[in-house]
Design an enzyme around this catalytic site. Structure first.
Site, PDB file in Angstrom:
ATOM      1  N   ASP A  25      51.865 -48.943  39.736  1.00 27.85           N
ATOM      2  CA  ASP A  25      52.558 -49.047  41.024  1.00 27.85           C
ATOM      3  C   ASP A  25      52.322 -50.425  41.621  1.00 27.85           C
ATOM      4  OD1 ASP A  25      53.410 -46.469  40.834  1.00 27.85           O
ATOM      5  OD2 ASP A  25      52.285 -45.701  42.548  1.00 27.85           O
ATOM      6  N   LYS A  82      61.276 -45.314  42.658  1.00 25.02           N
ATOM      7  CA  LYS A  82      61.313 -43.900  43.029  1.00 25.02           C
ATOM      8  C   LYS A  82      62.491 -43.585  43.946  1.00 25.02           C
ATOM      9  CE  LYS A  82      56.236 -43.379  42.935  1.00 25.02           C
ATOM     10  NZ  LYS A  82      56.133 -42.443  41.801  1.00 25.02           N
TER      11      LYS A  82
END
Length: 295
Positions: A25, A82
């Site tokens: 991430d 996402k």
């Protein structure tokens, strides 16, 4: 003229290429470069890592497209982003930008509490979370090209990822020895597509890769998940919430690759500062558990 969608074979093949690697991430281009230099096979672009999303509360939406674009411009490795569960437009925007994968993620606040996206309707491959074979088979039936454990994101606690990986693997093992005439009833019991379960039984494995995610905070955590059968590892808050992100990133990549070299993993751990602060999952209310989102 009919719209173009990517075939399952192509999408799954793209995901297979990430096997054995670490996906990190990142919230900006600088972090993306650190991840790439550390050996990440891909990065996940988002505005806040899961621990910050958890701390902030409120509604968590898809990342600002500007951040996604900056990350895409900064690195040569694949970039994921996402979208909220069931949010067609967020997914279509990301697809139009040319991201390499979309994660229909329970880390974000669901947009639809009844339906997940029909992922087979998109050209871009999707990754989705799962806790058990029922969830895994439903996501595959919708067109997911890659799976990951849900774990409990943003906690730095590996226990839920371990639970989910073991659960999926044990149910796959059970299915492979199940008589064919029992599969339909089993499909009904777990709410899974019969065709997907039959394919898993015939091949002895899931038709897509299944990565570990949700709570990976140390090189030891990453190695543990690989030993339990993960095809690779997602690391969310664990790297950039640590004392030395660059060292942590490299150490987790090394531990994922050499997950049975305990001497090496021990040496890597000795050279690191403090890991991210963890949360006891048992102290989270049902509403605070991101893994409960989706079905």
């Amino acid at each position: 003229m009919s719209k173009q969608v990517g075939s399952d074979r192509v999408k799954r093949g793209m995901a297979e290429m990430q096997k054995g690697g670490v996906i990190m991430d990142v919230v900006n281009a600088e972090q993306a470069k650190i991840a790439e230099e550390a050996g990440a096979v891909a990065v996940m672009a988002l505005e806040r890592v899961p621990s910050d999303i958890r701390a902030a509360g409120g509604v968590a939406r898809a990342c600002n497209p500007k951040i996604v674009q900056e990350v895409m411009d900064a690195v040569s490795i694949p970039v994921m982003a996402k979208c909220r569960i069931g949010h067609i437009t967020e997914a279509r925007v990301l697809e139009s930008m040319g991201v390499d994968y979309i994660d229909e993620s329970e880390v974000l606040t669901p947009a639809d509490e009844e339906y997940h996206l029909l992922k087979s309707d998109y050209t871009v491959p999707f990754v989705c979370g799962c806790r058990n074979l029922g969830e895994a088979a439903r996501r595959i039936g919708e067109g997911a090209a890659m799976l990951r454990t849900k774990g409990e994101p943003g906690t730095g606690n590996i226990v839920e990822a371990v639970r989910h990986m073991r659960q999926v693997n044990s149910e796959v093992a059970k299915l492979t020895v199940m008589p064919d005439d029992e599969i339909m009833t089993f499909a009904k019991e777990i709410g899974a597509p019969y065709e997907v379960l039959k394919s898993i039984k015939d091949n002895g494995r899931l038709p897509v890769v299944n990565f570990a995610a949700g709570g990976v905070a140390t090189p030891q955590d990453a190695a543990l998940m690989m030993q339990l059968g993960a095809d690779g590892v997602f690391v969310g808050s664990g790297i950039f919430k640590s004392e030395d992100p660059e060292k942590f990133a490299k150490a987790i990549v090394q531990a994922t690759t050499h997950y049975t070299d305990y001497e090496l993993i021990g040496k890597l751990a000795q050279e690191l500062g403090e890991a991210m602060r963890g949360l006891d999952v048992n102290q989270l209310s049902l509403e605070e558990r991101m893994q409960e989102r989706g079905w």
